[in-house]
Design a protein around this motif. Structure first.
Motif, PDB file in Angstrom:
ATOM      1  N   GLY A 125     -19.737  -3.942  -4.917  1.00 43.18           N
ATOM      2  CA  GLY A 125     -19.368  -2.926  -5.892  1.00 43.18           C
ATOM      3  C   GLY A 125     -18.462  -1.827  -5.389  1.00 43.18           C
ATOM      4  N   VAL A 126     -17.865  -2.010  -4.202  1.00 41.26           N
ATOM      5  CA  VAL A 126     -16.968  -0.990  -3.632  1.00 41.26           C
ATOM      6  C   VAL A 126     -15.531  -1.487  -3.767  1.00 41.26           C
ATOM      7  CG1 VAL A 126     -16.349   0.342  -1.596  1.00 41.26           C
ATOM      8  CG2 VAL A 126     -18.742  -0.284  -1.993  1.00 41.26           C
ATOM      9  N   ASP A 127     -14.716  -0.804  -4.559  1.00 42.82           N
ATOM     10  CA  ASP A 127     -13.331  -1.219  -4.787  1.00 42.82           C
ATOM     11  C   ASP A 127     -12.456  -0.713  -3.648  1.00 42.82           C
ATOM     12  OD1 ASP A 127     -11.221  -2.418  -6.183  1.00 42.82           O
ATOM     13  OD2 ASP A 127     -10.735  -0.553  -7.219  1.00 42.82           O
ATOM     14  N   ASP A 144      -9.672   1.709  -5.917  1.00 38.44           N
ATOM     15  CA  ASP A 144      -9.950   3.034  -6.464  1.00 38.44           C
ATOM     16  C   ASP A 144     -10.901   3.862  -5.598  1.00 38.44           C
ATOM     17  OD1 ASP A 144      -8.355   2.601  -8.694  1.00 38.44           O
ATOM     18  OD2 ASP A 144      -9.992   1.699  -9.844  1.00 38.44           O
ATOM     19  N   SER A 145     -11.582   3.225  -4.648  1.00 41.99           N
ATOM     20  CA  SER A 145     -12.530   3.970  -3.815  1.00 41.99           C
ATOM     21  C   SER A 145     -11.802   4.652  -2.665  1.00 41.99           C
ATOM     22  CB  SER A 145     -13.603   3.030  -3.263  1.00 41.99           C
ATOM     23  OG  SER A 145     -13.105   2.292  -2.165  1.00 41.99           O
ATOM     24  N   ASP A 146     -12.540   5.447  -1.906  1.00 42.97           N
ATOM     25  CA  ASP A 146     -11.939   6.134  -0.757  1.00 42.97           C
ATOM     26  C   ASP A 146     -12.131   5.345   0.531  1.00 42.97           C
ATOM     27  OD1 ASP A 146     -14.665   6.468  -0.389  1.00 42.97           O
ATOM     28  OD2 ASP A 146     -14.520   8.582   0.214  1.00 42.97           O
ATOM     29  N   ILE A 147     -12.509   4.075   0.430  1.00 34.81           N
ATOM     30  CA  ILE A 147     -12.741   3.215   1.590  1.00 34.81           C
ATOM     31  C   ILE A 147     -11.610   2.200   1.702  1.00 34.81           C
ATOM     32  CG2 ILE A 147     -14.274   1.468   2.600  1.00 34.81           C
ATOM     33  CD1 ILE A 147     -16.610   2.933   1.324  1.00 34.81           C
ATOM     34  N   LEU A 184       0.824  -1.203   0.000  1.00 35.55           N
ATOM     35  CA  LEU A 184       0.000   0.000   0.000  1.00 35.55           C
ATOM     36  C   LEU A 184       0.862   1.260   0.000  1.00 35.55           C
ATOM     37  CD1 LEU A 184      -2.836  -1.200   2.373  1.00 35.55           C
ATOM     38  CD2 LEU A 184      -3.062  -0.605  -0.039  1.00 35.55           C
ATOM     39  N   THR A 185       2.018   1.195   0.636  1.00 34.09           N
ATOM     40  CA  THR A 185       2.942   2.325   0.610  1.00 34.09           C
ATOM     41  C   THR A 185       3.438   2.575  -0.809  1.00 34.09           C
ATOM     42  OG1 THR A 185       3.633   1.905   2.903  1.00 34.09           O
ATOM     43  CG2 THR A 185       5.114   3.229   1.539  1.00 34.09           C
ATOM     44  N   ALA A 186       3.737   1.492  -1.524  1.00 40.41           N
ATOM     45  CA  ALA A 186       4.151   1.626  -2.927  1.00 40.41           C
ATOM     46  C   ALA A 186       3.021   2.186  -3.772  1.00 40.41           C
ATOM     47  CB  ALA A 186       4.604   0.272  -3.464  1.00 40.41           C
ATOM     48  N   ALA A 187       1.798   1.725  -3.497  1.00 44.71           N
ATOM     49  CA  ALA A 187       0.642   2.211  -4.256  1.00 44.71           C
ATOM     50  C   ALA A 187       0.397   3.696  -4.008  1.00 44.71           C
ATOM     51  CB  ALA A 187      -0.593   1.403  -3.896  1.00 44.71           C
ATOM     52  N   HIS A 207      -8.275   7.985   3.254  1.00 44.70           N
ATOM     53  CA  HIS A 207      -9.324   6.978   3.129  1.00 44.70           C
ATOM     54  C   HIS A 207     -10.248   6.978   4.344  1.00 44.70           C
ATOM     55  CE1 HIS A 207      -6.501   5.515   0.117  1.00 44.70           C
ATOM     56  NE2 HIS A 207      -7.414   4.661  -0.318  1.00 44.70           N
ATOM     57  N   ARG A 208     -11.470   6.539   4.116  1.00 46.23           N
ATOM     58  CA  ARG A 208     -12.413   6.257   5.199  1.00 46.23           C
ATOM     59  C   ARG A 208     -12.167   4.819   5.638  1.00 46.23           C
ATOM     60  NH1 ARG A 208     -17.691   6.576   2.232  1.00 46.23           N
ATOM     61  NH2 ARG A 208     -18.644   6.443   4.302  1.00 46.23           N
ATOM     62  N   LEU A 209     -11.858   4.640   6.917  1.00 43.05           N
ATOM     63  CA  LEU A 209     -11.395   3.335   7.384  1.00 43.05           C
ATOM     64  C   LEU A 209     -12.479   2.510   8.062  1.00 43.05           C
ATOM     65  CD1 LEU A 209      -7.887   4.039   8.976  1.00 43.05           C
ATOM     66  CD2 LEU A 209      -8.425   3.345   6.639  1.00 43.05           C
TER      67      LEU A 209
END
Length: 451
Positions: free
Chosen positions: A127-129, A152-155, A20-23, A101-103
């Motif tokens: 449907g939530v990526d 791609d989502s904010d979750i 995730l750090t790389a992403a 992000h919303r965690l």
């Protein structure tokens, strides 16, 4: 872009954070002492990971990420301290990677990994990526590597580890509290301090999903409610989400759900994952259907193989409640005779829970082999070893139990006693996971010799 180096990158939690750090756009490198499944997955994904620790590996990096298991004598950590390079815990690195992000954060004494994976799967099915960081491989989500995925989502979904207090670095919108039992008292000192940490975690969210069947968890939830947190409880008896073997009911609506992994506790975990996903906005029916396609996680009742009618399953259970639940799940799945290879993890946990481990392992119709304690980050404690567990077992007449100190010899013993129709369980949080392959190889050799 900054350069971030991970010490111990091959661990389940560290590998997910590294991905995730790389992403998030950083240049990532990492080292470990041995190859693991997680290490191989990162290497196969093209990340700069190498075997062996060398002080030169941190030259020119901007940040070094460690876990509690990394000792101050590690040459890379020592060089980072000497050079004044920023050193952060993996939970802090994860929080930074998911800063916008919303965690959904999943906490509890046991069940975190599977439930976190369920939440991620349910969100994707609805449907939530969602991004996620889970301490095991999550099967069935395309692009997931070593427990980490950048969506791609904010979750985002995170497994919130209480072992060293690091779960308090997260500030989730939705939190799950599965259960609270005495563990990690080497860090907390007392149960009271452990409960205080869980209370702080549970009070720092918008919605808390909590198991109504766990008295301590519900007590903590009451405090969170008094502090303004919305609480959604679930359980077999009382609870906003009323759980049965066939599904659950919530706010007057029934949801018939066939949970595809064995064990009564898994139905509760699935209900928690569903409730958290719904609290984050997922469609209720779509989320319920998604539960039914959950593919499981690495090292959670994971099938390793079958030879000559002998099935080998690997599981991360390392707390007495988890071991008991695993054996119950195996029975509920139709297992007859069990051959259990258990490797205790940590001397402090073995000392604290020896009697409860003994009770969990005193199963009927089972051959139990206990290997030596995997000390991991701890030094041995005088008088604490695997024999401490065996001495307190009450072994049924149709069962056996023995201590075999080395893991290799313990695996060989299991292969020797296993016969057609048996279910072999390799159990524990340490290198016992490799024993499954050794056992399968020994069984193949035996079958070839018999042929």
């Amino acid at each position: 872009m900054s350069r971030v180096h991970f010490i111990g990158v091959g661990g389940s939690g560290m590998s997910a954070v590294a991905r995730l750090t790389a992403a998030a756009g950083h240049e990532v490198s990492g080292t470990d002492m041995r190859v693991s499944h997680y290490f191989e997955a990162l290497r196969d994904a093209g990340m700069n990971v190498t075997i062996g620790h060398d002080a030169a590996n941190v030259d020119g990096v901007d940040q070094v990420v460690i876990s509690t298991a990394v000792r101050e004598t590690n040459p890379e950590l020592a060089r980072a301290r000497e050079r004044g390079i920023e050193v952060v815990h993996r939970s802090e690195a994860l929080a930074r990677a998911l800063d916008h992000h919303r965690l959904i954060a999943v906490a509890g004494s046991h069940g975190k990994t599977t439930t976190s994976a369920m939440v991620a799967h349910v969100l994707h099915g609805a449907g939530v990526d969602a991004s996620f960081a889970v301490g095991a491989r999550v099967f069935g989500i395309d692009g997931a590597v070593a427990g980490g995925y950048a969506g791609d989502s904010d979750i985002a979904v995170v497994e919130a580890d209480e072992s060293d207090g690091s779960f308090l670095r997260y500030h989730p919108e939705v939190a799950i509290l599965l259960n609270v039992e005495p563990d990690h008292l080497d860090y907390y000192g007392t149960e009271e301090r452990l409960h205080e940490a869980f209370t702080e975690f549970s009070s720092d969210c918008r919605v808390l999903v909590v198991c109504a069947d766990d008295p301590t968890a519900i007590s903590i939830a009451r405090t969170a409610s008094e502090r303004g947190v919305e609480v959604i409880s679930y359980g077999r008896g009382d609870g906003d989400v009323r759980v049965s073997a066939t599904g659950w009911a919530y706010q007057g609506e029934e949801y018939t759900v066939a949970v595809p992994v064995p064990g009564d506790h898994m139905v509760l975990n699935a209900a928690a994952a569903w409730a958290a996903s719904v609290a984050m906005g997922a469609d209720r029916q779509a989320a319920a259907r998604a539960v039914e396609s959950f593919g499981g996680t690495g090292r959670r009742y994971q099938l390793r193989g079958e030879v000559a009618g002998i099935t080998v399953v690997d599981d991360y259970a390392h707390h007495p409640t988890e071991v008991a639940a695993l054996i119950a799940a195996a029975r509920s799945a139709g297992a007859g005779h069990l051959v259990v290879l258990f490797q205790p993890a940590l001397f402090s946990r073995t000392q604290l829970h020896a009697a409860n481990f003994a009770a969990a392992l005193s199963a009927p119709n089972a051959d139990v082999v206990i290997s030596g304690v995997h000390g991991d980050r701890e030094d041995p404690l005088p008088g604490v070893n695997s024999q401490t567990i065996l001495d307190q077992m009450v072994i049924p007449e149709d069962s056996t139990a023995v201590v075999v100190e080395t893991l290799e010899d313990a695996a060989a013993r299991v292969a020797d006693v296993a016969s057609e129709g048996d279910l072999v369980l390799t159990v524990g949080s340490g290198p016992v996971t490799y024993a499954g392959e050794w056992i399968l190889d020994a069984l193949k050799a035996r079958e070839a010799g018999n042929g």
